[in-house]
Design an enzyme around this catalytic site. Structure first.
Site, short mmCIF file in Angstrom:
data_model
loop_
_atom_site.label_atom_id
_atom_site.label_comp_id
_atom_site.label_asym_id
_atom_site.label_seq_id
_atom_site.Cartn_x
_atom_site.Cartn_y
_atom_site.Cartn_z
N HIS A 56 6.42 2.54 -27.19
CA HIS A 56 5.11 2.98 -26.72
C HIS A 56 5.07 4.50 -26.50
CE1 HIS A 56 3.68 -1.15 -26.06
NE2 HIS A 56 4.91 -1.39 -25.62
N ASN A 63 -0.28 -5.98 -24.17
CA ASN A 63 -0.57 -5.52 -25.53
C ASN A 63 -1.97 -5.97 -25.94
OD1 ASN A 63 1.95 -4.26 -26.19
ND2 ASN A 63 2.87 -6.26 -26.50
#
Length: 486
Positions: free
Chosen positions: A55, A128
Site C-alpha cells: 500500500h 480493501n
C-alpha cells in the site's frame, strides 16, 4: 539422508508446517506462541525502508461520518450512540503491490482504510475495495506479497511468480476472479466500494457479541477502466486517481460512501456450514442482508501530503468499546503486523503524530522512545501504584468472553474444506457475456508467458469453477481443453 534442503527458522530449526498458523482448534484464534508466524511477519515488515511494504502508493482526505440508522442493539460504541451523531474521519486509498511511484491504473486491489476519531479513542477499519482476499492464513502473507513484488534476481514484476503461487493456493480463486474482472482497475478512488473484508464484532450494552462485515458503498456509482484505456492513462498521468480525488474535493464535489453492516449471531456462526471467519469467502446478502449505519463524506484535502498521508498509520488493532475483532486467522496476523510495521517505519511513538493522535485524552504508562512528543508530568511509569488520580483500569469496559471451539493447539490445515469453487462460480454466473469475455482476456494476457505446467495447473482450477471459465482461457492460451478436465 535426503539431499533436499530443509526449510528452517532463522535460528536453523526445521519447519514442519509452513502453511498453517497455530490456532486453538480449527476455527479458533491464532496463538501468540507461534514464533514461526511472529518471526515471519516481523522480518517481512522490516524488509524495506522507508516506504510501506504494501500500500505504498496512496491518497487521503479528511471528512466526517454521520450516523443515519440506529444500531445500538448491536453496539454500545459512542460513535453510534444516536442518529445524527458526527465523527471526524481520515481515509486513505491505495494500490497494494506497487511502489510509491507506481501507476494509479494498475490491475491491483485498492486499499480502503478509514480512521474514526471517536470520543473514546481511534477506531480503524483497514480493508480493501474487495470483500475477500487471496489467502486465509497470515503465515502465507509474506509469501503472497513477494509474488506481487519484484523478482529478487531480475528486479522485474513476474506473472510466473503470481500464477505459480495462485495455482498452488486454490483458496485465491475468488479474489483472482474479482481482480481480473472489469472491477480490477477502478476509475479512481471515488468510484469503488470499500470493505472491512474480515469478520469483525460488535458488542451491545448487555454484553452480547454479534459478528459483522463492514461495507462502504460508493454514492458516486461504480466506474472501472478498460485495460487499453488504463495503459493510455498510465502514459499520460500515472497519478490519475490522486488527481481525481484531490480536485473533486477542491472543487466542492465531496465524495460519499454509505456504510452498511451484515450481522451474524454467535449461534448462527456456530451452525454456519462454511467458516464465517474465512476471508476468502463472503456472506450471502440474501441470508444476511445489508443494514445501513451511516454516511462518510470526504470534504477536506490534506495540507501536507507527507505529514497527513504518508505518516498516517492504520491498524485493525485500533478498536474502541462496543467494537471488536474475531478469530479470523488473517485478521489476527494483521493485528500484530500492522502496528509492528508502523513502529518500524515511523517510530515507536507514531501514535503521537497529529494525523494518528486520538482526539480524546490518552493516559497510560508508556514512556520515552525516539521522537516522544509528551509525557505526563510528575506521574509514575509503572502500575499498579498508589498515586492519586493516576490512570486505573476500568473493568466496565471489558469485552465478554469469546468462546472458541474446543480442540487441540496445533497447526490446523486451513485447506481441508475443499470448497474453493462455489463462490467464484456464483460470481462468474453473475457476469454478463461482455464481463466474462473481458475477465478471460485479462487472464490470458497475464498468463501467456507463464510456464505451461503452471498454466495447466491453474486452468484446472478455473475449469472446476465453471467449464466456460476454464475452456475460454485455455482456448486463448492455445491449450487443449481435454488436458484440464481432470
Amino acid at each position: 539422508m535426503s539431499d533436499k534442503k530443509v526449510l528452517t527458522t532463522n535460528n536453523g530449526a526445521p519447519i514442519a508446517d509452513n502453511q498453517n498458523s497455530r490456532t486453538a482448534g480449527p476455527r479458533g484464534p491464532v496463538l501468540l506462541d507461534d514464533f514461526q508466524l511472529i518471526e515471519k511477519l516481523a522480518h517481512f515488515n522490516r524488509e524495506n525502508i522507508p516506504e510501506r511494504r504494501v500500500h505504498a502508493k496512496g491518497s487521503g482526505a479528511h471528512g466526517t461520518f454521520t450516523v443515519t440508522n440506529d444500531i445500538t442493539q448491536y453496539s454500545h460504541a459512542s460513535l453510534f450512540a444516536k442518529v445524527g451523531k458526527q465523527t471526524p474521519v481520515f481515509a486513505r486509498f491505495s494500490t497494494v503491490g506497487g511502489e510509491r511511484g507506481s501507476s494509479d491504473t494498475a490491475r491491483d486491489p485498492r486499499g480502503f482504510s478509514v480512521k474514526f476519531y471517536t470520543d473514546q479513542g481511534n477506531w480503524d477499519i483497514v480493508g480493501n475495495n474487495t470483500p475477500v482476499f487471496f489467502i486465509r492464513d497470515a503465515l502465507k502473507f509474506p509469501d503472497f506479497i513477494h509474488t506481487q513484488k519484484r523478482d529478487p534476481k531480475t528486479n522485474l514484476k513476474d506473472p510466473q511468480m503470481m500464477w505459480d503461487f495462485w495455482s498452488l493456493s486454490p483458496e485465491s480463486l475468488h479474489q483472482v476472479t474479482i481482480l481480473f474482472s472489469d472491477r480490477g482497475i477502478p476509475d479512481g478512488y471515488r468510484h469503488m466500494h470499500g470493505y472491512g473484508s474480515h469478520t469483525y464484532s460488535l458488542i451491545n450494552e448487555d454484553g452480547v457479541r454479534t459478528w459483522v462485515k463492514w461495507h462502504f458503498r460508493t454514492e458516486q456509482g461504480i466506474k472501472n477502466i478498460h485495460p487499453q484505456k488504463a495503459a493510455e492513462m498510465d502514459g499520460a498521468n500515472p497519478d490519475s486517481a490522486q488527481e481525481d480525488l484531490f480536485k473533486a474535493i477542491e472543487h466542492g464535489d465531496y465524495p460519499k460512501w454509505r456504510l452498511y453492516i451484515q450481522v451474524m449471531t454467535e449461534e448462527q456462526a456456530n451452525n454456519h456450514p462454511e467458516n464465517p471467519f474465512d476471508v476468502t469467502k463472503v456472506w450471502s446478502q440474501k441470508q444476511y442482508p445489508l443494514i445501513e449505519v451511516g454516511v462518510m463524506e470526504l470534504n477536506r484535502n490534506p495540507e501536507n501530503y507527507f505529514a497527513e498521508v504518508e505518516q498516517a498509520a492504520f491498524e485493525p488493532s485500533n478498536v474502541v468499546p462496543g467494537t471488536g475483532l474475531s478469530p479470523d486467522k488473517m485478521l489476527q496476523g494483521r493485528i500484530f503486523a500492522y502496528a509492528d510495521a508502523h513502529r518500524y517505519r515511523i517510530g515507536t511513538n507514531y501514535q503521537q503524530l497529529p494525523i494518528n493522535a486520538p482526539k480524546c485524552p490518552v493516559h497510560n504508562y508508556q514512556r520515552d522512545g525516539a521522537m516522544r512528543f509528551y509525557s505526563p508530568d510528575n506521574a509514575p511509569n509503572y502500575e499498579p501504584n498508589s498515586v492519586d488520580n493516576a490512570p486505573k483500569q476500568q473493568p466496565q469496559y471489558a469485552e465478554p468472553p469469546m468462546h472458541v471451539p474446543a480442540g487441540t493447539m496445533d497447526r490446523h490445515d486451513h485447506r481441508v474444506d475443499d470448497d474453493y469453487y462455489s463462490q467464484p462460480r456464483a460470481l462468474f454466473n453473475l457476469m454478463n457475456p461482455d464481463q466474462k469475455q473481458l475477465l478471460i482476456d485479462n487472464i490470458v494476457g497475464s498468463m501467456k508467458n507463464v510456464k505451461r505446467d503452471i498454466q495447466i495447473r491453474q486452468l484446472k482450477h478455473f475449469y472446476k469453477v465453471h467449464p466456460d471459465y476454464g475452456s475460454g482461457i485455455a482456448k486463448g492460451l492455445g491449450i487443449d481443453v481435454d488436458l484440464i478436465k481432470s
